[in-house]
Design an enzyme around this catalytic site. Structure first.
Site, PDB file in Angstrom:
ATOM      1  N   CYS A  59      -7.471  -9.420  33.327  1.00 39.04           N
ATOM      2  CA  CYS A  59      -7.854  -9.448  31.911  1.00 39.04           C
ATOM      3  C   CYS A  59      -9.275  -9.997  31.765  1.00 39.04           C
ATOM      4  CB  CYS A  59      -6.886 -10.315  31.110  1.00 39.04           C
ATOM      5  SG  CYS A  59      -5.239  -9.593  30.977  1.00 39.04           S
ATOM      6  N   HIS A  62      -5.031 -10.797  23.867  1.00 39.26           N
ATOM      7  CA  HIS A  62      -3.824 -11.035  24.661  1.00 39.26           C
ATOM      8  C   HIS A  62      -2.595 -10.924  23.756  1.00 39.26           C
ATOM      9  CE1 HIS A  62      -5.625 -12.988  28.412  1.00 39.26           C
ATOM     10  NE2 HIS A  62      -4.727 -12.127  28.844  1.00 39.26           N
ATOM     11  N   GLU A  86      -9.670 -13.452  22.540  1.00 31.21           N
ATOM     12  CA  GLU A  86     -10.502 -14.131  23.538  1.00 31.21           C
ATOM     13  C   GLU A  86     -11.969 -14.049  23.118  1.00 31.21           C
ATOM     14  OE1 GLU A  86      -9.274 -15.879  25.876  1.00 31.21           O
ATOM     15  OE2 GLU A  86      -7.209 -15.148  26.009  1.00 31.21           O
TER      16      GLU A  86
END
Length: 216
Positions: free
Chosen positions: A148, A167, A84
């Site tokens: 998250c 992730h 991410e």
């Protein structure tokens, strides 16, 4: 070694349909593998609760002062290990394990909408994929507006961008815990190399800048 790099890696506890959370399993596997002699690795399991994250993250940054904090979370939609690039401040409507969500639906009332990691995830992704690891890595700019994303944004805010979020898919879809552990190890090692390069580049620029001034 006095100048060991300190890295803190977190995974999440079980929630919803994830009775076993592959993120924490992967982090435990990483702890077993380690990140090499030059890295002091600490791991921590994070509750799937907004308020717990709010209390825990500042104390982790303060206590450990890591060069890098990496958060690992599970995504039921993921089929690759996904890096991410950024965390988001607003849009937190989903209830956590305590059936709670922030009244403001955001992380930091006066924070920017989005904070980027200092790491270029495309570079990290390319290097790990080129290494023949046997686990596919990809990059995303949307961490999902749940715990998250909330954790990532909070950590980026506290650590001035020296944070990363990864992730992982659920176990066996398609990767084993060993695969995920190896993927975390390779990815975090590349992240550290990139940080080291950046650090050297800045030192070099500052040194050059000082030399230029000395000519006057």
């Amino acid at each position: 070694m006095a100048n060991k790099k300190k890295v803190l890696v977190t995974g999440f506890e079980p929630f919803g349909k994830h009775a076993v959370n592959s993120s924490w399993v992967a982090v435990q596997e990483l702890e077993r593998l380690g990140l090499g002699e030059a890295v002091d690795l600490h791991v921590c399991e994070v509750p799937v609760e907004y308020q717990a994250v709010q209390g825990l993250l500042p104390s982790l940054w303060k206590e450990h002062k890591p060069q890098l904090m990496v958060h690992v979370g599970v995504s039921g939609l993921a089929t690759t290990v996904t890096l991410e690039q950024c965390g988001h401040n607003k849009g937190y409507k989903r209830l956590d394990n305590c059936s709670f969500c922030p009244a403001s639906q955001c992380c930091m009332d006066s924070g920017p909408d989005c904070i980027q990691s200092v790491l270029d995830m495309d570079t990290v992704c390319g290097r790990v994929n080129d290494s023949g690891l046997g686990v596919t890595i990809s990059v995303s700019k949307d961490a999902g507006r749940y715990l998250c994303d909330y954790t990532y944004y909070t950590s980026l805010y506290l650590g001035q961008g020296h944070s990363a979020f990864i992730h992982v898919p659920p176990l066996g879809k398609p990767y084993s815990s060993q695969d995920l552990g190896r993927a975390l190890q390779a990815t975090i090692q590349e992240m550290l190399k990139l940080l080291e390069l950046d650090h050297k580049h800045h030192q070099h620029c500052n040194h050059k800048h000082q030399q230029e001034h000395e000519h006057y």
